[in-house]
Design an enzyme around this catalytic site. Structure first.
Site, PDB file in Angstrom:
ATOM      1  N   GLY A  16       0.872  -1.380  -0.057  1.00 19.32           N
ATOM      2  CA  GLY A  16      -0.067   0.078  -0.023  1.00 19.32           C
ATOM      3  C   GLY A  16       0.647   1.270  -0.056  1.00 19.32           C
ATOM      4  N   ILE A  18       1.512   3.887   2.250  1.00 18.59           N
ATOM      5  CA  ILE A  18       2.425   4.134   3.294  1.00 18.59           C
ATOM      6  C   ILE A  18       3.423   2.918   3.595  1.00 18.59           C
ATOM      7  CG2 ILE A  18       2.740   4.765   5.746  1.00 18.59           C
ATOM      8  CD1 ILE A  18      -0.319   6.017   5.196  1.00 18.59           C
ATOM      9  N   LEU A  65      -5.302 -11.375   5.612  1.00 22.73           N
ATOM     10  CA  LEU A  65      -4.811 -11.756   6.784  1.00 22.73           C
ATOM     11  C   LEU A  65      -5.893 -12.222   7.604  1.00 22.73           C
ATOM     12  CD1 LEU A  65      -2.522  -8.509   7.737  1.00 22.73           C
ATOM     13  CD2 LEU A  65      -2.006 -11.074   7.960  1.00 22.73           C
ATOM     14  N   SER A 130      -4.520   6.768  13.481  1.00 24.17           N
ATOM     15  CA  SER A 130      -4.768   7.992  12.930  1.00 24.17           C
ATOM     16  C   SER A 130      -5.048   9.054  13.545  1.00 24.17           C
ATOM     17  CB  SER A 130      -5.924   7.729  11.907  1.00 24.17           C
ATOM     18  OG  SER A 130      -6.639   8.858  11.217  1.00 24.17           O
ATOM     19  N   TYR A 154     -14.877   3.922   9.798  1.00 29.68           N
ATOM     20  CA  TYR A 154     -13.377   3.950   9.854  1.00 29.68           C
ATOM     21  C   TYR A 154     -12.664   4.405  11.207  1.00 29.68           C
ATOM     22  CZ  TYR A 154      -8.447   5.034   8.595  1.00 29.68           C
ATOM     23  OH  TYR A 154      -7.306   5.569   8.684  1.00 29.68           O
ATOM     24  N   LYS A 158     -10.208   2.308  14.392  1.00 29.60           N
ATOM     25  CA  LYS A 158      -8.877   2.831  14.895  1.00 29.60           C
ATOM     26  C   LYS A 158      -9.003   2.825  16.301  1.00 29.60           C
ATOM     27  CE  LYS A 158      -6.690   2.868  10.782  1.00 29.60           C
ATOM     28  NZ  LYS A 158      -5.826   1.808  10.562  1.00 29.60           N
ATOM     29  N   TYR A 182      -1.038   9.194  12.462  1.00 29.96           N
ATOM     30  CA  TYR A 182      -0.793   9.939  11.553  1.00 29.96           C
ATOM     31  C   TYR A 182      -1.620  11.109  11.327  1.00 29.96           C
ATOM     32  CZ  TYR A 182       1.016   5.031  10.067  1.00 29.96           C
ATOM     33  OH  TYR A 182       1.328   3.947   9.885  1.00 29.96           O
ATOM     34  N   LEU A 205      -7.303  15.502  -0.464  1.00 29.57           N
ATOM     35  CA  LEU A 205      -6.936  16.758  -1.474  1.00 29.57           C
ATOM     36  C   LEU A 205      -5.788  16.618  -2.144  1.00 29.57           C
ATOM     37  CD1 LEU A 205      -7.324  19.900  -1.690  1.00 29.57           C
ATOM     38  CD2 LEU A 205      -5.956  20.282   0.222  1.00 29.57           C
ATOM     39  N   ARG A 236      -4.919  21.500   7.787  1.00 25.17           N
ATOM     40  CA  ARG A 236      -4.600  20.126   8.000  1.00 25.17           C
ATOM     41  C   ARG A 236      -3.002  20.329   8.175  1.00 25.17           C
ATOM     42  NH1 ARG A 236      -9.128  20.305   8.313  1.00 25.17           N
ATOM     43  NH2 ARG A 236     -10.680  18.777   7.719  1.00 25.17           N
TER      44      ARG A 236
HETATM   45  P1  NAD Z   1      -3.763   1.555   1.492  1.00 24.23           P
HETATM   46  O1  NAD Z   1      -4.816   1.155   1.218  1.00 24.23           O
HETATM   47  O2  NAD Z   1      -2.642   2.037   0.408  1.00 24.23           O
HETATM   48  O3  NAD Z   1      -2.727   0.243   2.103  1.00 24.23           O
HETATM   49  C1  NAD Z   1      -3.232  -0.665   2.945  1.00 24.23           C
HETATM   50  C2  NAD Z   1      -2.876  -2.120   2.274  1.00 24.23           C
HETATM   51  O4  NAD Z   1      -3.369  -3.178   3.022  1.00 24.23           O
HETATM   52  C3  NAD Z   1      -3.120  -2.099   0.900  1.00 24.23           C
HETATM   53  O5  NAD Z   1      -2.197  -2.581   0.090  1.00 24.23           O
HETATM   54  C4  NAD Z   1      -4.213  -3.363   0.971  1.00 24.23           C
HETATM   55  O6  NAD Z   1      -4.418  -4.156  -0.250  1.00 24.23           O
HETATM   56  C5  NAD Z   1      -3.932  -4.159   2.128  1.00 24.23           C
HETATM   57  N1  NAD Z   1      -4.903  -4.780   2.976  1.00 24.23           N
HETATM   58  C6  NAD Z   1      -6.211  -4.404   3.209  1.00 24.23           C
HETATM   59  N2  NAD Z   1      -6.929  -5.284   3.973  1.00 24.23           N
HETATM   60  C7  NAD Z   1      -6.207  -6.275   3.848  1.00 24.23           C
HETATM   61  C8  NAD Z   1      -6.087  -7.688   4.813  1.00 24.23           C
HETATM   62  N3  NAD Z   1      -7.227  -8.261   5.033  1.00 24.23           N
HETATM   63  N4  NAD Z   1      -5.288  -8.512   4.276  1.00 24.23           N
HETATM   64  C9  NAD Z   1      -4.080  -8.147   3.812  1.00 24.23           C
HETATM   65  N5  NAD Z   1      -3.811  -7.302   3.028  1.00 24.23           N
HETATM   66  C10 NAD Z   1      -4.664  -6.152   3.326  1.00 24.23           C
HETATM   67  O7  NAD Z   1      -3.494   2.456   2.831  1.00 24.23           O
HETATM   68  P2  NAD Z   1      -2.178   3.591   3.311  1.00 24.23           P
HETATM   69  O8  NAD Z   1      -2.697   5.089   2.924  1.00 24.23           O
HETATM   70  O9  NAD Z   1      -0.981   3.166   2.971  1.00 24.23           O
HETATM   71  O10 NAD Z   1      -2.674   3.252   4.940  1.00 24.23           O
HETATM   72  C11 NAD Z   1      -2.032   2.237   5.704  1.00 24.23           C
HETATM   73  C12 NAD Z   1      -2.473   2.452   7.058  1.00 24.23           C
HETATM   74  O11 NAD Z   1      -2.209   3.669   7.622  1.00 24.23           O
HETATM   75  C13 NAD Z   1      -3.963   1.996   7.010  1.00 24.23           C
HETATM   76  O12 NAD Z   1      -4.179   1.335   8.203  1.00 24.23           O
HETATM   77  C14 NAD Z   1      -4.670   3.372   7.317  1.00 24.23           C
HETATM   78  O13 NAD Z   1      -5.949   3.190   7.717  1.00 24.23           O
HETATM   79  C15 NAD Z   1      -3.642   3.740   7.993  1.00 24.23           C
HETATM   80  N6  NAD Z   1      -4.049   5.436   7.902  1.00 24.23           N
HETATM   81  C16 NAD Z   1      -3.691   6.185   6.671  1.00 24.23           C
HETATM   82  C17 NAD Z   1      -3.883   7.355   6.502  1.00 24.23           C
HETATM   83  C18 NAD Z   1      -3.708   7.961   4.969  1.00 24.23           C
HETATM   84  O14 NAD Z   1      -4.276   9.103   4.838  1.00 24.23           O
HETATM   85  N7  NAD Z   1      -3.371   7.209   4.072  1.00 24.23           N
HETATM   86  C19 NAD Z   1      -4.216   8.315   7.532  1.00 24.23           C
HETATM   87  C20 NAD Z   1      -4.124   7.833   8.784  1.00 24.23           C
HETATM   88  C21 NAD Z   1      -3.916   6.317   8.912  1.00 24.23           C
HETATM   89  C1  UD1 Z   2      -9.530  12.472   5.554  1.00 20.29           C
HETATM   90  C2  UD1 Z   2     -10.397  11.535   6.428  1.00 20.29           C
HETATM   91  C3  UD1 Z   2      -9.507  11.311   7.965  1.00 20.29           C
HETATM   92  C4  UD1 Z   2      -8.134  10.757   7.360  1.00 20.29           C
HETATM   93  C5  UD1 Z   2      -7.362  11.681   6.896  1.00 20.29           C
HETATM   94  C6  UD1 Z   2      -5.901  11.102   6.540  1.00 20.29           C
HETATM   95  C7  UD1 Z   2     -12.522  12.375   5.641  1.00 20.29           C
HETATM   96  C8  UD1 Z   2     -13.755  12.989   5.990  1.00 20.29           C
HETATM   97  N1  UD1 Z   2     -11.636  12.439   6.769  1.00 20.29           N
HETATM   98  O1  UD1 Z   2      -9.410  13.651   6.535  1.00 20.29           O
HETATM   99  O2  UD1 Z   2     -10.469  10.305   8.522  1.00 20.29           O
HETATM  100  O3  UD1 Z   2      -7.574  10.586   8.775  1.00 20.29           O
HETATM  101  O4  UD1 Z   2      -8.066  12.027   5.356  1.00 20.29           O
HETATM  102  O5  UD1 Z   2      -5.406  11.643   5.364  1.00 20.29           O
HETATM  103  O6  UD1 Z   2     -12.389  11.754   4.669  1.00 20.29           O
HETATM  104  N2  UD1 Z   2     -10.476  19.240   0.424  1.00 20.29           N
HETATM  105  C9  UD1 Z   2     -11.115  20.086  -0.600  1.00 20.29           C
HETATM  106  N3  UD1 Z   2     -11.377  19.437  -1.886  1.00 20.29           N
HETATM  107  C10 UD1 Z   2     -11.255  18.121  -2.143  1.00 20.29           C
HETATM  108  C11 UD1 Z   2     -10.642  17.327  -1.168  1.00 20.29           C
HETATM  109  C12 UD1 Z   2     -10.508  17.882   0.082  1.00 20.29           C
HETATM  110  O7  UD1 Z   2     -11.423  21.166  -0.345  1.00 20.29           O
HETATM  111  O8  UD1 Z   2     -11.311  17.468  -3.156  1.00 20.29           O
HETATM  112  C13 UD1 Z   2     -10.340  19.790   1.816  1.00 20.29           C
HETATM  113  C14 UD1 Z   2     -11.084  19.184   2.838  1.00 20.29           C
HETATM  114  O9  UD1 Z   2     -12.224  20.145   3.063  1.00 20.29           O
HETATM  115  C15 UD1 Z   2      -9.895  19.303   4.098  1.00 20.29           C
HETATM  116  C16 UD1 Z   2      -8.874  19.555   3.126  1.00 20.29           C
HETATM  117  O10 UD1 Z   2      -8.895  19.545   2.012  1.00 20.29           O
HETATM  118  O11 UD1 Z   2     -10.210  20.816   4.591  1.00 20.29           O
HETATM  119  C17 UD1 Z   2      -8.019  17.944   3.598  1.00 20.29           C
HETATM  120  O12 UD1 Z   2      -8.929  17.022   3.089  1.00 20.29           O
HETATM  121  P1  UD1 Z   2      -8.556  15.457   2.974  1.00 20.29           P
HETATM  122  O13 UD1 Z   2      -7.252  15.290   2.417  1.00 20.29           O
HETATM  123  O14 UD1 Z   2      -9.961  14.598   2.711  1.00 20.29           O
HETATM  124  O15 UD1 Z   2      -8.062  14.951   4.659  1.00 20.29           O
HETATM  125  P2  UD1 Z   2      -8.900  15.216   5.876  1.00 20.29           P
HETATM  126  O16 UD1 Z   2     -10.241  16.027   5.806  1.00 20.29           O
HETATM  127  O17 UD1 Z   2      -8.168  15.432   7.013  1.00 20.29           O
END
Ligand code: NAD
Ligand code: UD1
Length: 345
Positions: A16, A18, A65, A130, A154, A158, A182, A205, A236
């Site tokens: 994925g 991250i 998993l 998160s 979601y 967490k 994060y 965004l 943010r």
């Molecule tokens: P992502 O979807 O890119 O990566 C998650 C990976 O897990 C994917 O490759 C998916 O195929 C795999 N996966 C999901 N369910 C599975 C399962 N049951 N068995 C095996 N593999 C499985 O997401 P990401 O952005 O890399 O996020 C990674 C983690 O960080 C997630 O838990 C997410 O909730 C958390 N997180 C992400 C953000 C963000 O904005 N990206 C913010 C806060 C927390």
């Molecule tokens: C989203 C998730 C949050 C997650 C976080 C991780 C939602 C409601 N919340 O939050 O749970 O932890 O991502 O990265 O999805 N925006 C626009 N136009 C767009 C998209 C976003 O103006 O097309 C604005 C939003 O209103 C916000 C900012 O951009 O003010 C960031 O948005 P986004 O990237 O979706 O992140 P979060 O809202 O922080």
């Protein structure tokens, strides 16, 4: 930074967004990495690119998993020292539509993993939490001491997994668990070969702006400019995924020395950036203006979210160092080199 003890690290969700960036840095820090991913939200091509970036063969287990037999088999046949657990579903809006799928996948994958860890005496775990666990009313900057809550399924997964892991650690004193909260991960590896590749229309965004810049979307819609923030748009704490990956390496190292069974660390920069600030930074990276339109607020959004990252700095010796301009330049390189994301498998 704490001294690194080389370990064999299972990275769940390592294909994925991250997870893939963290794999590169774990290998660079001297760890052996094993990946488990069912590609529910990623692409097998990622693993080839990770092998090219690291110059190493990465053992890959392609399964869900939640399959307890396969998870057990993995631990029975490999000597895993620690787990970094990214696997889960992450789309807020989708979780409202499909709550059972989110609870089943995020909790089920964690139960299966932690059970196998217990059976095989693997007691070091880094978990992807998160900032969403601070809920909708938290004051900024957000500290780890704030109460947790959620506004969507979601977010509840967490909050719940954090609680499950605290209870596991309380029952098994040898366990060392890091709960990493994060803020908003963005950016891409400087090579431009791995990055964020949303399966659908991006909700977040940065990937949306990147797709406008590359011509896949006609314009950005700014969700509200009447918030109580300096320019009225949402604020943010965007953190470069490379800094975030480094935070995982530091947290894993800390688990080998700390006496605390559970540690909770914010991974953010401590700086707030508005939607318009981010758009303008991306315009600088691209070299021209990008089209946008201000529309109404998105339901559930808060005005401002940013971290107090001082605990991670103090306890991990880790600090986010990359700027908003770095985040945009690296995102743009990835998007330009891969306009349609990863090739279909
Ligand atoms: P992502 O979807 O890119 O990566 C998650 C990976 O897990 C994917 O490759 C998916 O195929 C795999 N996966 C999901 N369910 C599975 C399962 N049951 N068995 C095996 N593999 C499985 O997401 P990401 O952005 O890399 O996020 C990674 C983690 O960080 C997630 O838990 C997410 O909730 C958390 N997180 C992400 C953000 C963000 O904005 N990206 C913010 C806060 C927390
Ligand atoms: C989203 C998730 C949050 C997650 C976080 C991780 C939602 C409601 N919340 O939050 O749970 O932890 O991502 O990265 O999805 N925006 C626009 N136009 C767009 C998209 C976003 O103006 O097309 C604005 C939003 O209103 C916000 C900012 O951009 O003010 C960031 O948005 P986004 O990237 O979706 O992140 P979060 O809202 O922080």
């Amino acid at each position: 930074m704490p001294t690194v003890t080389a370990m064999r690290v299972l990275v769940s969700g390592g294909a994925g967004y991250i997870g893939s960036h963290t794999v590169v840095q774990l290998v660079a820090a001297g760890h052996d990495v094993v990946v488990v991913d069912n590609f529910a939200n990623s692409n097998p091509t990622v693993v080839n690119r990770l092998e090219a970036l690291t110059g190493q063969h990465l053992p890959l287990h392609a399964f869900d998993l939640r399959d307890v037999d396969k998870t057990e088999h993995l631990f029975a046949h490999d000597r895993i020292d620690a787990v970094v657990h990214f696997a889960g579903f992450k789309a807020v809006g989708e979780s409202v539509e499909l709550p059972l799928e989110y609870y089943e996948n995020n909790l089920g994958a964690t139960f299966s993993l932690v059970r196998a860890m217990q059976r095989h005496n693997v007691d070091k775990l880094v978990f992807s939490s998160s900032a969403t666990v601070y809920g909708a009313e938290a004051p900024v900057p957000m500290t780890e001491a704030l109460p947790t809550s959620a506004t969507n399924p979601y977010g509840w997964t967490k909050v719940m997994i954090e609680q499950v892991l605290r209870d596991v650690a309380a029952a098994r004193p040898s366990w060392r668990i890091a709960l990493l909260r994060y803020f908003n991960p963005v950016g891409a590896h400087p090579s431009g070969t791995i990055g964020e590749d949303p399966a659908d229309i991006p909700n977040n965004l940065m990937p949306y702006i990147a797709q406008v810049a590359v011509g896949r979307r006609d314009k950005l819609r700014v969700f509200g400019n009447d918030y109580d923030t300096p320019d009225g748009t949402g604020v943010r704490d965007y953190i470069h995924v490379e800094d975030l990956a480094a935070g995982h390496v530091a947290a894993l190292a800390k688990l080998t020395t700390t006496d605390a069974s559970v540690s909770t660390w914010n991974l953010g920069t401590g700086h707030g950036t508005s939607v318009m600030d981010l758009l303008h930074a991306f315009e600088r990276a691209v070299g021209h203006e990008l089209p946008y339109e201000v529309v109404g607020r998105r339901a559930g959004d808060i005005a401002a979210s940013y971290a107090d990252p001082s605990l991670a700095q103090k306890e991990l010796g880790w600090k986010a160092v990359r700027t908003i301009d770095d985040m945009c330049v690296d995102t743009w390189r990835w998007q330009r080199q891969n306009p349609d994301g990863y090739p279909s498998a």
